[in-house]
Scaffold this motif. Structure first.
Motif, PDB file in Angstrom:
ATOM      1  N   ASP A  74      57.364  57.665  97.293  1.00 26.40           N
ATOM      2  CA  ASP A  74      56.251  58.507  97.714  1.00 26.40           C
ATOM      3  C   ASP A  74      55.018  57.669  98.042  1.00 26.40           C
ATOM      4  OD1 ASP A  74      55.226  61.299  98.033  1.00 26.40           O
ATOM      5  OD2 ASP A  74      53.793  60.577  96.546  1.00 26.40           O
ATOM      6  N   ALA A  75      54.795  56.633  97.267  1.00 26.85           N
ATOM      7  CA  ALA A  75      53.661  55.756  97.529  1.00 26.85           C
ATOM      8  C   ALA A  75      53.801  55.081  98.889  1.00 26.85           C
ATOM      9  CB  ALA A  75      53.538  54.709  96.427  1.00 26.85           C
ATOM     10  N   CYS A  76      55.020  54.739  99.243  1.00 23.49           N
ATOM     11  CA  CYS A  76      55.267  54.130 100.557  1.00 23.49           C
ATOM     12  C   CYS A  76      54.836  55.066 101.672  1.00 23.49           C
ATOM     13  CB  CYS A  76      56.739  53.776 100.685  1.00 23.49           C
ATOM     14  SG  CYS A  76      57.227  53.162 102.316  1.00 23.49           S
ATOM     15  N   TRP A  77      55.242  56.351 101.572  1.00 21.25           N
ATOM     16  CA  TRP A  77      54.902  57.292 102.633  1.00 21.25           C
ATOM     17  C   TRP A  77      53.409  57.612 102.645  1.00 21.25           C
ATOM     18  CZ3 TRP A  77      58.205  57.018 106.111  1.00 21.25           C
ATOM     19  CH2 TRP A  77      59.570  56.941 105.825  1.00 21.25           C
ATOM     20  N   ARG A  78      52.785  57.660 101.484  1.00 20.29           N
ATOM     21  CA  ARG A  78      51.344  57.902 101.440  1.00 20.29           C
ATOM     22  C   ARG A  78      50.584  56.730 102.051  1.00 20.29           C
ATOM     23  NH1 ARG A  78      49.435  61.653  96.464  1.00 20.29           N
ATOM     24  NH2 ARG A  78      51.299  62.939  96.280  1.00 20.29           N
ATOM     25  N   LEU A  79      51.104  55.524 101.837  1.00 22.09           N
ATOM     26  CA  LEU A  79      50.490  54.355 102.459  1.00 22.09           C
ATOM     27  C   LEU A  79      50.556  54.456 103.978  1.00 22.09           C
ATOM     28  CD1 LEU A  79      49.279  51.516 102.328  1.00 22.09           C
ATOM     29  CD2 LEU A  79      51.608  50.611 102.104  1.00 22.09           C
ATOM     30  N   VAL A  80      51.707  54.853 104.499  1.00 22.59           N
ATOM     31  CA  VAL A  80      51.862  55.004 105.951  1.00 22.59           C
ATOM     32  C   VAL A  80      50.915  56.075 106.479  1.00 22.59           C
ATOM     33  CG1 VAL A  80      53.453  55.706 107.783  1.00 22.59           C
ATOM     34  CG2 VAL A  80      54.241  54.189 105.960  1.00 22.59           C
ATOM     35  N   GLU A  81      50.832  57.218 105.780  1.00 23.42           N
ATOM     36  CA  GLU A  81      49.925  58.288 106.187  1.00 23.42           C
ATOM     37  C   GLU A  81      48.478  57.810 106.217  1.00 23.42           C
ATOM     38  OE1 GLU A  81      50.840  61.254 103.262  1.00 23.42           O
ATOM     39  OE2 GLU A  81      52.229  62.302 104.602  1.00 23.42           O
ATOM     40  N   LEU A  82      48.107  57.032 105.199  1.00 20.12           N
ATOM     41  CA  LEU A  82      46.738  56.529 105.120  1.00 20.12           C
ATOM     42  C   LEU A  82      46.444  55.562 106.254  1.00 20.12           C
ATOM     43  CD1 LEU A  82      44.040  56.311 103.734  1.00 20.12           C
ATOM     44  CD2 LEU A  82      45.045  54.698 102.096  1.00 20.12           C
ATOM     45  N   PHE A  83      47.364  54.656 106.529  1.00 20.09           N
ATOM     46  CA  PHE A  83      47.179  53.734 107.652  1.00 20.09           C
ATOM     47  C   PHE A  83      46.948  54.516 108.945  1.00 20.09           C
ATOM     48  CE2 PHE A  83      49.636  50.057 105.547  1.00 20.09           C
ATOM     49  CZ  PHE A  83      48.475  49.313 105.361  1.00 20.09           C
ATOM     50  N   GLN A  84      47.752  55.553 109.166  1.00 19.01           N
ATOM     51  CA  GLN A  84      47.595  56.350 110.383  1.00 19.01           C
ATOM     52  C   GLN A  84      46.264  57.092 110.403  1.00 19.01           C
ATOM     53  OE1 GLN A  84      51.838  58.145 110.013  1.00 19.01           O
ATOM     54  NE2 GLN A  84      51.351  58.238 112.182  1.00 19.01           N
ATOM     55  N   ARG A  85      45.858  57.631 109.249  1.00 26.05           N
ATOM     56  CA  ARG A  85      44.634  58.424 109.188  1.00 26.05           C
ATOM     57  C   ARG A  85      43.401  57.601 109.543  1.00 26.05           C
ATOM     58  NH1 ARG A  85      44.709  59.928 103.926  1.00 26.05           N
ATOM     59  NH2 ARG A  85      46.268  61.513 104.421  1.00 26.05           N
ATOM     60  N   VAL A  86      43.414  56.320 109.172  1.00 29.01           N
ATOM     61  CA  VAL A  86      42.241  55.477 109.428  1.00 29.01           C
ATOM     62  C   VAL A  86      42.423  54.633 110.686  1.00 29.01           C
ATOM     63  CG1 VAL A  86      41.607  55.420 106.996  1.00 29.01           C
ATOM     64  CG2 VAL A  86      43.098  53.612 107.911  1.00 29.01           C
ATOM     65  N   GLY A  87      43.407  54.971 111.521  1.00 27.09           N
ATOM     66  CA  GLY A  87      43.566  54.298 112.807  1.00 27.09           C
ATOM     67  C   GLY A  87      44.186  52.925 112.733  1.00 27.09           C
ATOM     68  N   ARG A  88      44.986  52.665 111.716  1.00 32.51           N
ATOM     69  CA  ARG A  88      45.623  51.356 111.558  1.00 32.51           C
ATOM     70  C   ARG A  88      47.145  51.498 111.688  1.00 32.51           C
ATOM     71  NH1 ARG A  88      42.249  49.330 106.295  1.00 32.51           N
ATOM     72  NH2 ARG A  88      43.884  47.745 106.199  1.00 32.51           N
ATOM     73  N   THR A  89      47.548  52.107 112.804  1.00 36.36           N
ATOM     74  CA  THR A  89      48.969  52.380 113.033  1.00 36.36           C
ATOM     75  C   THR A  89      49.795  51.104 113.094  1.00 36.36           C
ATOM     76  OG1 THR A  89      48.432  54.419 114.210  1.00 36.36           O
ATOM     77  CG2 THR A  89      50.619  53.495 114.592  1.00 36.36           C
ATOM     78  N   GLU A  90      49.225  50.044 113.634  1.00 36.19           N
ATOM     79  CA  GLU A  90      49.973  48.790 113.734  1.00 36.19           C
ATOM     80  C   GLU A  90      50.375  48.288 112.355  1.00 36.19           C
ATOM     81  OE1 GLU A  90      52.150  45.904 115.118  1.00 36.19           O
ATOM     82  OE2 GLU A  90      51.168  47.348 116.438  1.00 36.19           O
ATOM     83  N   GLU A  91      49.471  48.431 111.384  1.00 37.99           N
ATOM     84  CA  GLU A  91      49.803  48.021 110.026  1.00 37.99           C
ATOM     85  C   GLU A  91      50.899  48.915 109.443  1.00 37.99           C
ATOM     86  OE1 GLU A  91      46.504  46.729 107.353  1.00 37.99           O
ATOM     87  OE2 GLU A  91      45.254  47.319 109.052  1.00 37.99           O
ATOM     88  N   ALA A  92      50.853  50.194 109.807  1.00 39.16           N
ATOM     89  CA  ALA A  92      51.897  51.110 109.354  1.00 39.16           C
ATOM     90  C   ALA A  92      53.249  50.688 109.904  1.00 39.16           C
ATOM     91  CB  ALA A  92      51.574  52.543 109.789  1.00 39.16           C
TER      92      ALA A  92
END
Length: 265
Positions: A74-92
């Motif tokens: 779950d932490a993995c998916w929340r990390l991905v969601e957070l990266f996307q929310r703040v405009g850091r899709t490349e890091e996701a």
């Protein structure tokens, strides 16, 4: 598409928008604050972090990353969601691809989804093809779906059939599935029968399945009998089981009573 190599449904990319499973130390439990343990202290991440909260964002990313690396999905998916929310899709994408390299199937599907959304489908295709050619059956399956979604089924079929002919049976089910999906069922049956005559039992089973699906159960039985006569009597039990599952009980019983047995010519 109707089947994968294990007989299940070909999946869509995973939807992570509603994942609410608990994080470490009781996160997500009713009445509790969402917390992630790490570095000897507890970090409060109970509400979504907004882009302007730079300090909180970095803290949450570090916390989620720590929990994810400890094995919390779950932490993995929340990390991905957070990266996307703040405009850091490349890091996701980078995070997901790294997870995929360790065998995380959901991460592989989501990484490809994000690459598509970023108009980087060709990069996704190259990555998946490389992994598939290295033996990753999940990448093979995802590549098949991606090419189909991009209206490049013919390209996928050509590549998959070439892989089968080169001695990699993992591609056979996907090739047949695409041919059936694109209206080339009879061509698929002919190809499979040809392969079955060389001793490819997987091709034989698929040929029988397609024959049954197209209303040719008797031809399917004959295909199994042909294989038995060529020295593969073991396939008779599979034929009987398949016919019964498809509701052709009379044909199954007839085959059971007079089928070829080991040692019979």
């Amino acid at each position: 598409m109707s089947r994968d190599e294990s007989g299940g449904q070909l999946r869509r990319p995973p939807d992570i928008s509603n994942r609410t499973a608990a994080l470490p130390d009781g996160v997500g439990q009713p009445g509790d604050h969402d917390r992630v343990a790490g570095a000897g202290r507890v970090r409060d991440v109970r509400r979504p972090v907004e882009p302007q909260e730079t300090g909180r964002t970095e803290e949450a990313i570090a916390a989620y990353r720590h929990a994810a690396e400890a094995g919390n999905t779950d932490a993995c998916w929340r990390l991905v969601e957070l990266f996307q929310r703040v405009g850091r899709t490349e890091e996701a994408i980078t995070w997901l691809r790294a997870r995929a390299e360790t065998g995380d199937i959901d991460a592989l599907w989501k990484a490809v989804e994000l690459l598509q959304e970023s108009e980087r489908a060709e990069e996704a295709i190259t990555w998946l093809r490389t992994r598939a050619e290295a033996g990753d059956t999940h990448a093979l399956r995802r590549l098949t779906v991606l090419l189909y979604q991009l209206d490049r089924a013919e390209e996928a079929i050509t590549w998959l059939r070439a892989r089968v002919e080169a001695g990699y049976p993992d591609a056979l089910a996907h090739a047949v599935d695409l041919m059936h999906e694109t209206g080339r069922t009879q061509e698929a049956i002919t190809w499979l029968r040809t392969r079955a005559e060389t001793g490819d039992v997987h091709a034989l089973i698929w040929a029988v399945l397609l024959l049954c699906e197209t209303g040719h159960a008797e031809r399917a039985v004959l295909a199994y009998l042909s294989a038995a006569e060529l020295g593969r009597p073991d396939v008779l039990a599979q034929a009987i089981g398949l016919l019964r599952r498809l509701g052709h009980t009379d044909e199954a019983e007839r085959l059971r009573r007079c089928g070829i047995t080991p040692g019979r010519t």
